[in-house]
Design an enzyme around this catalytic site. Structure first.
Site, PDB file in Angstrom:
ATOM      1  N   LYS A 168       0.842  -1.206   0.000  1.00  0.00           N
ATOM      2  CA  LYS A 168       0.000   0.000   0.000  1.00  0.00           C
ATOM      3  C   LYS A 168       0.875   1.254   0.000  1.00  0.00           C
ATOM      4  O   LYS A 168       0.681   2.163  -0.794  1.00  0.00           O
ATOM      5  CB  LYS A 168      -0.922   0.028   1.236  1.00  0.00           C
ATOM      6  CG  LYS A 168      -1.795  -1.204   1.397  1.00  0.00           C
ATOM      7  CD  LYS A 168      -2.678  -1.126   2.631  1.00  0.00           C
ATOM      8  CE  LYS A 168      -1.951  -1.130   3.952  1.00  0.00           C
ATOM      9  NZ  LYS A 168      -1.224  -2.389   4.259  1.00  0.00           N
ATOM     10  N   ARG A 198      -9.041   0.994   9.228  1.00  0.00           N
ATOM     11  CA  ARG A 198      -8.619  -0.370   9.531  1.00  0.00           C
ATOM     12  C   ARG A 198      -9.618  -1.097  10.412  1.00  0.00           C
ATOM     13  O   ARG A 198      -9.405  -2.255  10.742  1.00  0.00           O
ATOM     14  CB  ARG A 198      -7.293  -0.292  10.287  1.00  0.00           C
ATOM     15  CG  ARG A 198      -6.095  -0.852   9.530  1.00  0.00           C
ATOM     16  CD  ARG A 198      -4.895  -0.434  10.329  1.00  0.00           C
ATOM     17  NE  ARG A 198      -3.743  -1.224  10.110  1.00  0.00           N
ATOM     18  CZ  ARG A 198      -2.681  -0.819   9.424  1.00  0.00           C
ATOM     19  NH1 ARG A 198      -2.675   0.323   8.804  1.00  0.00           N
ATOM     20  NH2 ARG A 198      -1.622  -1.591   9.368  1.00  0.00           N
ATOM     21  N   ARG A 244      12.490  -7.074   5.002  1.00  0.00           N
ATOM     22  CA  ARG A 244      12.643  -5.623   4.815  1.00  0.00           C
ATOM     23  C   ARG A 244      13.673  -5.063   5.792  1.00  0.00           C
ATOM     24  O   ARG A 244      13.724  -5.430   6.960  1.00  0.00           O
ATOM     25  CB  ARG A 244      11.304  -4.927   5.046  1.00  0.00           C
ATOM     26  CG  ARG A 244      11.437  -3.421   5.196  1.00  0.00           C
ATOM     27  CD  ARG A 244      10.163  -2.671   5.034  1.00  0.00           C
ATOM     28  NE  ARG A 244       9.107  -3.060   5.938  1.00  0.00           N
ATOM     29  CZ  ARG A 244       7.857  -2.583   5.869  1.00  0.00           C
ATOM     30  NH1 ARG A 244       7.531  -1.721   4.931  1.00  0.00           N
ATOM     31  NH2 ARG A 244       6.941  -2.979   6.724  1.00  0.00           N
ATOM     32  N   ARG A 270      12.588  -3.033  11.201  1.00  0.00           N
ATOM     33  CA  ARG A 270      11.505  -2.461  11.997  1.00  0.00           C
ATOM     34  C   ARG A 270      11.132  -3.470  13.062  1.00  0.00           C
ATOM     35  O   ARG A 270      11.048  -4.663  12.781  1.00  0.00           O
ATOM     36  CB  ARG A 270      10.280  -2.226  11.089  1.00  0.00           C
ATOM     37  CG  ARG A 270      10.072  -0.787  10.694  1.00  0.00           C
ATOM     38  CD  ARG A 270       9.034  -0.634   9.609  1.00  0.00           C
ATOM     39  NE  ARG A 270       7.669  -1.039   9.963  1.00  0.00           N
ATOM     40  CZ  ARG A 270       6.594  -0.805   9.197  1.00  0.00           C
ATOM     41  NH1 ARG A 270       6.733  -0.149   8.057  1.00  0.00           N
ATOM     42  NH2 ARG A 270       5.390  -1.208   9.561  1.00  0.00           N
ATOM     43  N   ARG A 297       0.405  -9.308  13.205  1.00  0.00           N
ATOM     44  CA  ARG A 297      -0.224  -8.250  12.394  1.00  0.00           C
ATOM     45  C   ARG A 297      -1.199  -8.858  11.384  1.00  0.00           C
ATOM     46  O   ARG A 297      -2.256  -8.291  11.115  1.00  0.00           O
ATOM     47  CB  ARG A 297       0.850  -7.432  11.668  1.00  0.00           C
ATOM     48  CG  ARG A 297       1.602  -6.487  12.601  1.00  0.00           C
ATOM     49  CD  ARG A 297       2.921  -6.043  12.006  1.00  0.00           C
ATOM     50  NE  ARG A 297       2.795  -5.188  10.845  1.00  0.00           N
ATOM     51  CZ  ARG A 297       3.808  -4.927  10.010  1.00  0.00           C
ATOM     52  NH1 ARG A 297       5.003  -5.464  10.217  1.00  0.00           N
ATOM     53  NH2 ARG A 297       3.638  -4.120   8.986  1.00  0.00           N
TER      54      ARG A 297
HETATM   55  P1  AP5 Z   1       4.785  -1.493   1.923  1.00  0.00           P
HETATM   56  O1  AP5 Z   1       4.504  -0.707   0.685  1.00  0.00           O
HETATM   57  O2  AP5 Z   1       5.314  -0.792   3.109  1.00  0.00           O
HETATM   58  O3  AP5 Z   1       3.502  -2.337   2.361  1.00  0.00           O
HETATM   59  P2  AP5 Z   1       2.232  -1.853   3.158  1.00  0.00           P
HETATM   60  O4  AP5 Z   1       1.064  -2.552   2.563  1.00  0.00           O
HETATM   61  O5  AP5 Z   1       2.187  -0.371   3.227  1.00  0.00           O
HETATM   62  O6  AP5 Z   1       2.478  -2.522   4.547  1.00  0.00           O
HETATM   63  P3  AP5 Z   1       3.232  -1.981   5.873  1.00  0.00           P
HETATM   64  O7  AP5 Z   1       4.506  -2.674   6.053  1.00  0.00           O
HETATM   65  O8  AP5 Z   1       3.265  -0.528   5.925  1.00  0.00           O
HETATM   66  O9  AP5 Z   1       2.333  -2.692   6.906  1.00  0.00           O
HETATM   67  P4  AP5 Z   1       1.105  -2.180   7.704  1.00  0.00           P
HETATM   68  O10 AP5 Z   1       0.045  -1.788   6.773  1.00  0.00           O
HETATM   69  O11 AP5 Z   1       0.773  -3.216   8.720  1.00  0.00           O
HETATM   70  O12 AP5 Z   1       1.804  -1.061   8.538  1.00  0.00           O
HETATM   71  P5  AP5 Z   1       1.518   0.468   8.772  1.00  0.00           P
HETATM   72  O13 AP5 Z   1       2.809   1.117   8.558  1.00  0.00           O
HETATM   73  O14 AP5 Z   1       0.322   0.966   8.061  1.00  0.00           O
HETATM   74  O15 AP5 Z   1       5.736  -2.693   1.461  1.00  0.00           O
HETATM   75  C1  AP5 Z   1       6.237  -3.624   2.385  1.00  0.00           C
HETATM   76  C2  AP5 Z   1       7.569  -4.167   1.859  1.00  0.00           C
HETATM   77  O16 AP5 Z   1       7.338  -4.890   0.642  1.00  0.00           O
HETATM   78  C3  AP5 Z   1       8.574  -3.068   1.486  1.00  0.00           C
HETATM   79  O17 AP5 Z   1       9.843  -3.530   1.788  1.00  0.00           O
HETATM   80  C4  AP5 Z   1       8.412  -2.899  -0.030  1.00  0.00           C
HETATM   81  O18 AP5 Z   1       9.581  -2.465  -0.670  1.00  0.00           O
HETATM   82  C5  AP5 Z   1       8.028  -4.291  -0.454  1.00  0.00           C
HETATM   83  N1  AP5 Z   1       7.111  -4.297  -1.585  1.00  0.00           N
HETATM   84  C6  AP5 Z   1       6.000  -3.524  -1.726  1.00  0.00           C
HETATM   85  N2  AP5 Z   1       5.357  -3.832  -2.871  1.00  0.00           N
HETATM   86  C7  AP5 Z   1       6.085  -4.817  -3.450  1.00  0.00           C
HETATM   87  C8  AP5 Z   1       5.936  -5.569  -4.640  1.00  0.00           C
HETATM   88  N3  AP5 Z   1       4.887  -5.365  -5.458  1.00  0.00           N
HETATM   89  N4  AP5 Z   1       6.863  -6.510  -4.927  1.00  0.00           N
HETATM   90  C9  AP5 Z   1       7.912  -6.740  -4.089  1.00  0.00           C
HETATM   91  N5  AP5 Z   1       8.120  -6.053  -2.944  1.00  0.00           N
HETATM   92  C10 AP5 Z   1       7.206  -5.110  -2.633  1.00  0.00           C
HETATM   93  O19 AP5 Z   1       1.129   0.454  10.327  1.00  0.00           O
HETATM   94  C11 AP5 Z   1       2.072   0.164  11.339  1.00  0.00           C
HETATM   95  C12 AP5 Z   1       1.350   0.116  12.684  1.00  0.00           C
HETATM   96  O20 AP5 Z   1       0.764   1.408  12.960  1.00  0.00           O
HETATM   97  C13 AP5 Z   1       0.181  -0.862  12.781  1.00  0.00           C
HETATM   98  O21 AP5 Z   1       0.604  -2.166  13.094  1.00  0.00           O
HETATM   99  C14 AP5 Z   1      -0.638  -0.223  13.899  1.00  0.00           C
HETATM  100  O22 AP5 Z   1      -0.059  -0.461  15.156  1.00  0.00           O
HETATM  101  C15 AP5 Z   1      -0.502   1.255  13.609  1.00  0.00           C
HETATM  102  N6  AP5 Z   1      -1.581   1.748  12.719  1.00  0.00           N
HETATM  103  C16 AP5 Z   1      -1.413   2.242  11.454  1.00  0.00           C
HETATM  104  N7  AP5 Z   1      -2.593   2.594  10.935  1.00  0.00           N
HETATM  105  C17 AP5 Z   1      -3.533   2.300  11.880  1.00  0.00           C
HETATM  106  C18 AP5 Z   1      -4.945   2.426  11.916  1.00  0.00           C
HETATM  107  N8  AP5 Z   1      -5.641   2.929  10.885  1.00  0.00           N
HETATM  108  N9  AP5 Z   1      -5.584   2.031  13.041  1.00  0.00           N
HETATM  109  C19 AP5 Z   1      -4.911   1.537  14.099  1.00  0.00           C
HETATM  110  N10 AP5 Z   1      -3.575   1.385  14.123  1.00  0.00           N
HETATM  111  C20 AP5 Z   1      -2.888   1.773  13.021  1.00  0.00           C
END
Ligand code: AP5
Length: 218
Positions: free
Chosen positions: A13, A88, A127, A160, A171
């Site tokens: 995402k 979420r 990662r 991380r 997660r």
């Molecule tokens: P990335 O693009 O970062 O993936 P993502 O879907 O954004 O996933 P996140 O790792 O950010 O996970 P998340 O959604 O759980 O965490 P968030 O930061 O929102 O890509 C991931 C990896 O894959 C990277 O290394 C990238 O290079 C690679 N990649 C991407 N696309 C690829 C492809 N097509 N091919 C190959 N490699 C690829 O949240 C973190 C924490 O914050 C949560 O756990 C929670 O505690 C809190 N939080 C955030 N939002 C909320 C909410 N709305 N409500 C409550 N708590 C929240």
């Protein structure tokens, strides 16, 4: 365009939101990025946020909603945003709906990035990020020129806390329990389009671009 990217952790995402926001002049709102930044605060709030994230738990809805709605009050971004990682939970989704309805700014689309569990685990546990500038690396796919050192700023590469295998599995569980229900929620409202998050980054970007084109959004 008003867009939500929905999908499990590691679906890509954030990666797609970054490219789309640059190419289509949209504002990228990532709740994960906001919380990682706020978790650096040396006070109780910072400690609480660090705790939720390290445990792979969601931050409570009241905190999340307040932060996102505050950002969306900015009229300069109301017609051009990508929400990455929000909503979420059902409570977050209904809060967002209320705000959008009151302000007469309807969503254009929710893209669900359907991604297989093994892909998620490989991407997240492999990662590495730069502890200084946040640049993204992967132990197999995106190697730095010098082992453990960021190509861009020379900072040290770290994992991380929430990318350790045990927390990644937590997660995924939390996603299945609390977030996956939003797929049907948005399908029933007619907003949902599903793409494969397993695809390679450029290929997926191309598919998204074509989808927005077909829907008359760009
Ligand atoms: P990335 O693009 O970062 O993936 P993502 O879907 O954004 O996933 P996140 O790792 O950010 O996970 P998340 O959604 O759980 O965490 P968030 O930061 O929102 O890509 C991931 C990896 O894959 C990277 O290394 C990238 O290079 C690679 N990649 C991407 N696309 C690829 C492809 N097509 N091919 C190959 N490699 C690829 O949240 C973190 C924490 O914050 C949560 O756990 C929670 O505690 C809190 N939080 C955030 N939002 C909320 C909410 N709305 N409500 C409550 N708590 C929240």
């Amino acid at each position: 365009m008003r867009l939500i990217l929905l999908g499990p952790p590691g679906a890509g995402k954030g990666t797609q939101a970054k490219v789309l926001s640059q190419k289509l002049n949209l504002v990228h709102l990532s709740t994960g990025d906001i919380f990682r930044e706020s978790a650096k605060r040396p006070d109780e709030i910072g400690q609480r946020l660090t705790g939720y994230m390290q445990r792979g738990q969601l931050v409570p809805d009241e905190i999340v909603n307040q932060i996102v709605i505050e950002k969306l009050k900015d009229k300069r971004i109301q017609n051009r945003f990508i929400l990455d990682g929000y909503p979420r939970t059902k409570t977050q989704a209904t809060s967002l709906d209320e705000f959008l309805a009151i302000n007469k700014i309807p969503l254009d689309m929710v893209v669900y990035m359907q991604t297989s569990e093994q892909v998620i685990i490989d991407r997240l546990t492999g990662r590495r990020i730069c502890g200084k500038c946040g640049a993204n690396y992967h132990i197999k796919n995106i190697l730095p020129k010098k082992d453990g050192i960021c190509d861009i700023c020379g900072g040290r590469l770290i994992q991380r806390d929430d990318d350790k295998k045990e927390t990644v599995l937590k997660r995924i569980k939390v996603y299945n329990q609390q977030t996956a229900g939003l797929i049907d929620y948005y399908k029933n409202k007619g907003f949902l389009h599903t793409v494969s998050g397993d695809l390679e980054v450029d290929r997926l970007y191309k598919i998204l671009h074509e989808l927005f084109n077909e829907e008359g959004l760009i």
